[in-house]
Design an enzyme around this catalytic site. Structure first.
Site, PDB file in Angstrom:
ATOM      1  N   CYS A  78       3.835  -2.989  -5.865  1.00 15.22           N
ATOM      2  CA  CYS A  78       3.340  -3.113  -4.495  1.00 15.22           C
ATOM      3  C   CYS A  78       2.039  -2.328  -4.386  1.00 15.22           C
ATOM      4  CB  CYS A  78       4.377  -2.587  -3.501  1.00 15.22           C
ATOM      5  SG  CYS A  78       3.892  -2.795  -1.773  1.00 15.22           S
ATOM      6  N   TYR A  79       1.028  -2.973  -3.849  1.00 13.85           N
ATOM      7  CA  TYR A  79      -0.285  -2.360  -3.729  1.00 13.85           C
ATOM      8  C   TYR A  79      -0.845  -2.550  -2.334  1.00 13.85           C
ATOM      9  CZ  TYR A  79      -0.062  -3.076  -8.788  1.00 13.85           C
ATOM     10  OH  TYR A  79       0.333  -3.105 -10.097  1.00 13.85           O
TER      11      TYR A  79
END
Length: 98
Positions: A78-79
């Site tokens: 997740c970014y």
């Protein structure tokens, strides 16, 4: 099956929900429709990548994400990104194996 990033566009009318929860749900529904066409389900997903416009939304996104991946959760990255198409809050891509 490699599913490219799905943004929360409602296929029927092209609308985009407003909240991060509703956007996450729609992105995952879009993934579900692709999985179904391929004869697969969410249980076939082995990896996802979630892109958020604000990492502060991780908790709200994760709560909805957990509704779709209930038994074995796939590996996930997740970014936070600078911007997403159409100004959406979330985009999710997936890899599924049959």
């Amino acid at each position: 099956l490699y599913i490219s990033g799905q943004i929360p566009v409602v296929p029927a009318d092209g609308s985009v929900p407003e909240s991060i929860e509703a956007q996450t749900r729609q992105s995952l529904k879009n993934i579900g429709a692709i999985l179904e066409k391929a004869g697969m389900t969410y249980s076939n997903v082995v990896k996802t990548t979630v892109l958020l416009d604000d990492i502060a939304n991780f908790g709200a996104m994760n709560a909805v994400y957990s509704e779709f991946f209930t038994v074995e959760k796939p590996a996930r990255a997740c970014y936070q990104v600078a911007a997403l198409p159409m100004g959406v809050k979330v985009e999710i891509e997936a890899v599924a194996v049959k």
